[in-house]
Write an enzyme that holds these catalytic residues in place. Structure first.
Site, PDB file in Angstrom:
ATOM      1  N   HIS A  14       0.828  -1.210   0.000  1.00 21.87           N
ATOM      2  CA  HIS A  14       0.000   0.000   0.000  1.00 21.87           C
ATOM      3  C   HIS A  14       0.864   1.263   0.000  1.00 21.87           C
ATOM      4  O   HIS A  14       1.681   1.463   0.896  1.00 21.87           O
ATOM      5  CB  HIS A  14      -0.879  -0.029   1.258  1.00 21.87           C
ATOM      6  CG  HIS A  14      -1.934   1.010   1.295  1.00 21.87           C
ATOM      7  ND1 HIS A  14      -2.226   1.742   2.431  1.00 21.87           N
ATOM      8  CD2 HIS A  14      -2.809   1.451   0.353  1.00 21.87           C
ATOM      9  CE1 HIS A  14      -3.229   2.560   2.198  1.00 21.87           C
ATOM     10  NE2 HIS A  14      -3.601   2.411   0.948  1.00 21.87           N
ATOM     11  N   HIS A  56      -1.996  11.079  -2.106  1.00 20.53           N
ATOM     12  CA  HIS A  56      -3.301  10.567  -1.702  1.00 20.53           C
ATOM     13  C   HIS A  56      -4.298  11.684  -1.439  1.00 20.53           C
ATOM     14  O   HIS A  56      -5.388  11.697  -1.999  1.00 20.53           O
ATOM     15  CB  HIS A  56      -3.165   9.689  -0.459  1.00 20.53           C
ATOM     16  CG  HIS A  56      -4.468   9.189   0.060  1.00 20.53           C
ATOM     17  ND1 HIS A  56      -5.248   9.911   0.946  1.00 20.53           N
ATOM     18  CD2 HIS A  56      -5.153   8.050  -0.196  1.00 20.53           C
ATOM     19  CE1 HIS A  56      -6.343   9.227   1.213  1.00 20.53           C
ATOM     20  NE2 HIS A  56      -6.321   8.100   0.533  1.00 20.53           N
TER      21      HIS A  56
END
Length: 246
Positions: A14, A56
């Site tokens: 991730h 992000h």
């Protein structure tokens, strides 16, 4: 759109290396690779002048020393930001990478990529279009393409229109009304769920439709084992130091 053979490994790191390094930086991806991972998840959005870059959040404050919306700034400004000091002193001065930086590194090293299209609000279609076009150009001639995923159907729709041959996956945090029909309309090859949503019935529904079952973000051994027992296909994790990838 169904893939005859699933070319991706079960374990996906991730944002590069989870929480061990500053997320979505080249340092994180190198660390994930050092732990044996062959596939990585990243987040891609557009700068004000249309350069795809890794981040992000919509805003810069959490993971850089910048202020405001990342998508409101041109790349030459974003490239000067410190994207490492928020994490720890060892990463002071780590820059934001462009999407192409990461893509070229993955291809050169034989790594695979799960690209989450993460648009700045209002840029859903534009981001899906640009990311798909860049991905198709960069991966031209490469045997295994990247997997394009997004929570935003508009982004996946634009990606499909721009480069229909690239595989797509719908990200879900909840099973909202109509998700299954939209996934089929977008010709998705995968559903990428909050791992707690998966049960035997949902796995069967997705697999019967010819799609694969992926999960995020799985950081506990019991949760990973539950997903393996259910027969799911991919696990996105922060815990690159805990799970040995296959």
């Amino acid at each position: 759109m169904a893939m005859q053979q699933w070319p991706y490994p079960r374990w996906i790191a991730h944002r590069g290396a989870g929480k061990l390094a500053p997320e979505n930086t080249m340092a994180a991806f190198r660390l994930g690779a050092a732990h044996g991972y062959r596939m990585f998840e990243c987040d891609v959005k557009l700068s004000a002048d249309g350069v795809p870059f890794l981040m992000h959040d919509a805003t810069l404050e959490r993971t850089t020393n910048g202020v405001g919306f990342g998508g409101d700034q041109p790349w030459d400004q974003l490239a000067r930001l410190d994207a490492g000091s928020w994490h720890s002193r060892g990463y002071v001065g780590e820059p934001l990478p462009t999407f192409e930086n990461l893509a070229r590194w993955c291809i050169a090293n034989g790594y695979l990529l799960d690209i989450e299209i993460k648009p700045t609000p209002g840029q859903e279609a534009a981001t899906g279009d640009v990311v798909a076009r860049w991905a198709a150009r960069i991966w031209a001639g490469v045997q295994v393409p990247p997997l394009l995923t997004s929570f935003r159907p508009e982004s996946l729709q634009a990606a499909m229109q721009a480069q229909p041959e690239l595989p797509r996956g719908l990200l879900l945090d909840t099973l909202w009304d109509g998700w299954f029909d939209i996934a089929q309309r977008l010709q998705c090859v995968a559903i990428v769920c909050n791992h707690a949503l998966w049960d035997g019935k949902l796995v069967a529904q997705v697999k019967d439709a010819g799609m694969r079952c992926l999960s995020y973000t799985v950081n506990d051994e019991w949760a990973a084992q539950r997903l393996i027992d259910l027969g799911t296909d991919g696990i996105v994790t922060d815990r690159v130091e805990l799970f040995a990838p296959d």
